[in-house]
Design a protein around this motif. Structure first.
Motif, PDB file in Angstrom:
ATOM      1  N   GLU A  19     -19.432 -22.422 -26.607  1.00  0.00           N
ATOM      2  CA  GLU A  19     -20.007 -21.993 -25.330  1.00  0.00           C
ATOM      3  C   GLU A  19     -21.493 -21.699 -25.459  1.00  0.00           C
ATOM      4  N   GLN A  20     -21.925 -21.326 -26.666  1.00  0.00           N
ATOM      5  CA  GLN A  20     -23.347 -21.045 -26.892  1.00  0.00           C
ATOM      6  C   GLN A  20     -24.135 -22.283 -27.309  1.00  0.00           C
ATOM      7  N   GLY A  21     -23.477 -23.433 -27.243  1.00  0.00           N
ATOM      8  CA  GLY A  21     -24.169 -24.684 -27.488  1.00  0.00           C
ATOM      9  C   GLY A  21     -24.141 -25.188 -28.915  1.00  0.00           C
ATOM     10  N   TRP A  22     -23.438 -24.505 -29.804  1.00  0.00           N
ATOM     11  CA  TRP A  22     -23.361 -24.934 -31.200  1.00  0.00           C
ATOM     12  C   TRP A  22     -22.360 -26.081 -31.346  1.00  0.00           C
ATOM     13  N   ARG A  23     -22.610 -26.934 -32.315  1.00  0.00           N
ATOM     14  CA  ARG A  23     -21.570 -27.841 -32.775  1.00  0.00           C
ATOM     15  C   ARG A  23     -20.682 -27.051 -33.730  1.00  0.00           C
ATOM     16  N   VAL A  24     -19.379 -27.254 -33.637  1.00  0.00           N
ATOM     17  CA  VAL A  24     -18.438 -26.444 -34.408  1.00  0.00           C
ATOM     18  C   VAL A  24     -17.545 -27.346 -35.254  1.00  0.00           C
ATOM     19  N   ARG A  25     -17.581 -27.109 -36.548  1.00  0.00           N
ATOM     20  CA  ARG A  25     -16.707 -27.818 -37.480  1.00  0.00           C
ATOM     21  C   ARG A  25     -15.591 -26.848 -37.875  1.00  0.00           C
ATOM     22  N   VAL A  26     -14.378 -27.156 -37.476  1.00  0.00           N
ATOM     23  CA  VAL A  26     -13.232 -26.291 -37.738  1.00  0.00           C
ATOM     24  C   VAL A  26     -12.555 -26.763 -39.027  1.00  0.00           C
ATOM     25  N   ALA A  27     -12.731 -25.990 -40.102  1.00  0.00           N
ATOM     26  CA  ALA A  27     -12.226 -26.385 -41.420  1.00  0.00           C
ATOM     27  C   ALA A  27     -10.847 -25.786 -41.657  1.00  0.00           C
ATOM     28  N   VAL A  28      -9.831 -26.648 -41.721  1.00  0.00           N
ATOM     29  CA  VAL A  28      -8.442 -26.192 -41.841  1.00  0.00           C
ATOM     30  C   VAL A  28      -7.666 -27.105 -42.791  1.00  0.00           C
ATOM     31  N   ARG A  29      -6.512 -26.614 -43.226  1.00  0.00           N
ATOM     32  CA  ARG A  29      -5.702 -27.413 -44.141  1.00  0.00           C
ATOM     33  C   ARG A  29      -4.949 -28.534 -43.429  1.00  0.00           C
ATOM     34  N   ARG A  30      -4.674 -28.346 -42.129  1.00  0.00           N
ATOM     35  CA  ARG A  30      -3.914 -29.350 -41.371  1.00  0.00           C
ATOM     36  C   ARG A  30      -4.669 -29.712 -40.085  1.00  0.00           C
ATOM     37  N   PRO A  31      -5.652 -30.587 -40.180  1.00  0.00           N
ATOM     38  CA  PRO A  31      -6.468 -30.940 -39.010  1.00  0.00           C
ATOM     39  C   PRO A  31      -5.656 -31.465 -37.832  1.00  0.00           C
ATOM     40  N   ASN A  32      -4.573 -32.185 -38.121  1.00  0.00           N
ATOM     41  CA  ASN A  32      -3.774 -32.749 -37.037  1.00  0.00           C
ATOM     42  C   ASN A  32      -3.111 -31.674 -36.174  1.00  0.00           C
ATOM     43  N   GLU A  33      -2.951 -30.484 -36.742  1.00  0.00           N
ATOM     44  CA  GLU A  33      -2.357 -29.395 -35.977  1.00  0.00           C
ATOM     45  C   GLU A  33      -3.420 -28.551 -35.283  1.00  0.00           C
ATOM     46  N   ALA A  34      -4.672 -28.928 -35.462  1.00  0.00           N
ATOM     47  CA  ALA A  34      -5.780 -28.170 -34.869  1.00  0.00           C
ATOM     48  C   ALA A  34      -6.544 -28.980 -33.831  1.00  0.00           C
ATOM     49  N   LEU A  35      -5.960 -30.063 -33.345  1.00  0.00           N
ATOM     50  CA  LEU A  35      -6.660 -30.924 -32.394  1.00  0.00           C
ATOM     51  C   LEU A  35      -6.972 -30.207 -31.088  1.00  0.00           C
ATOM     52  N   PHE A  36      -6.229 -29.135 -30.778  1.00  0.00           N
ATOM     53  CA  PHE A  36      -6.462 -28.423 -29.522  1.00  0.00           C
ATOM     54  C   PHE A  36      -7.861 -27.810 -29.450  1.00  0.00           C
ATOM     55  N   VAL A  37      -8.514 -27.586 -30.597  1.00  0.00           N
ATOM     56  CA  VAL A  37      -9.842 -26.960 -30.576  1.00  0.00           C
ATOM     57  C   VAL A  37     -10.884 -27.888 -29.953  1.00  0.00           C
ATOM     58  N   ARG A  38     -10.595 -29.167 -29.877  1.00  0.00           N
ATOM     59  CA  ARG A  38     -11.553 -30.105 -29.286  1.00  0.00           C
ATOM     60  C   ARG A  38     -11.829 -29.778 -27.822  1.00  0.00           C
TER      61      ARG A  38
END
Length: 328
Positions: A24-43
């Motif tokens: 929301e503050q305009g940053w690009r965000v890299r979400v580092a997780v062990r299971r990226p496929n389960e974190a697709l909702f962050v997009r």
């Protein structure tokens, strides 16, 4: 080009709120997780391509270094409540935190925010609190300008605290608790995320901040308030003796080990019992929300917004109660 922040554990309970605030503050965000496929909702937290999950295991320095490439800031939201497989307290909360701080320093990352917990202490009896304290020490040694946040129990729509006990109260006439007289200072998850954002943007001075909500209450009092909110005040809150809880925790821990991973102890561990014997509130004189310029939100302003589903008639509970006083 927009600045980039790597959020380790960015799909978890606290991490997802951090990721959303930074987007929301305009940053690009890299979400580092062990299971990226389960974190697709962050997009969905930002524009197309603004928030992306990537594979990372903080137990491995090379994996951490890869996740930090090109980052202007980093946030560590990773923590566990129970040891499962290779994810032990030491490897995750101590050495994992050390890897993030050391690799961030090597990569010349500008700012680092580390989310710890109230009670973090290398000399603690609890392995959870001990490794949280050791992790803080490793972070300060490798990245002296880090902002370290120690929240009390965190609440919000996805929490595993109020949701867990509210779910139990739907069916059980008795609500057993361990450490009923232990004091907590529940803090709203988005208030913690706001504090993280201040650290990432350089608006919070380096150091340790203890984060607690406006009011401290005992565990039993918190459960009674929760029962009132979900319309089940007739449930009995039973304070279990610590020795009985310790025996239960030991039994559940043993069952997890003997089941070879089939059963995961998400009920009560022996280590949690040790923690529940100690108050979880902000220390007198500790820096906190006041120094950050944040007015923490009270529980009563948030809990009804997501605990309504545990009421006897769900969202229609208020209408049903009001109708009881109407004449036929």
């Amino acid at each position: 080009m927009a600045r980039l922040v790597t959020v380790f554990g960015g799909s978890g309970f606290v991490g997802r709120y951090v990721a959303r605030r930074m987007a929301e503050q305009g940053w690009r965000v890299r979400v580092a997780v062990r299971r990226p496929n389960e974190a697709l909702f962050v997009r969905t937290y930002g524009a197309v391509g603004q928030v992306e999950p990537v594979l990372c295991n903080i137990r491995e320095p090379a994996s951490v270094a890869s996740a930090l490439q090109g980052a202007d800031a980093a946030v560590n939201c990773v923590g566990i409540l129970n040891e499962v497989g290779r994810n032990t307290f030491g490897l995750v909360q101590h050495h994992g935190a050390r890897h993030i701080a050391e690799e961030a320093a090597k990569a010349w990352v500008g700012r680092l925010v580390h989310v710890s917990a109230i009670g973090a202490d290398p000399a603690a009896q609890s392995a959870y609190a001990q490794t949280k304290g050791e992790g803080e020490g490793a972070v300060r040694a490798a990245f002296p300008a880090a902002v370290i946040l120690r929240p009390s129990v965190v609440f919000g729509p996805e929490d595993q605290f109020f949701n867990r006990f509210a779910s139990m109260a739907r069916f059980a006439p008795v609500l057993p608790v361990t450490g009923g007289n232990t004091r907590f200072q529940p803090v709203y998850v988005d208030d913690v995320a706001q504090a993280v954002a201040l650290g990432v943007t350089g608006k919070a001075a380096p150091g340790i901040y203890e984060l607690g909500g406006p009011e401290a209450r005992t565990f039993a009092e918190l459960m009674e308030s929760m029962l009132d909110i979900i319309g089940r005040p007739n449930r009995l809150v039973l304070n279990l003796p610590l020795f009985a809880s310790a025996a239960m925790g030991t039994a559940f821990d043993l069952l997890q080990r003997l089941s070879l991973g089939v059963f995961t102890n998400s009920i009560l561990t022996r280590d949690q019992v040790v923690n529940l014997a100690l108050d979880n509130v902000v220390r007198e004189g500790a820096a906190g929300f006041a120094e950050l310029g944040i007015a923490p939100v009270a529980m009563e302003a948030v809990l009804p917004e997501y605990l309504w589903r545990y009421r006897p008639a769900g969202q229609f509970y208020g209408i049903r109660e009001a109708a009881k006083g109407m004449r036929p």
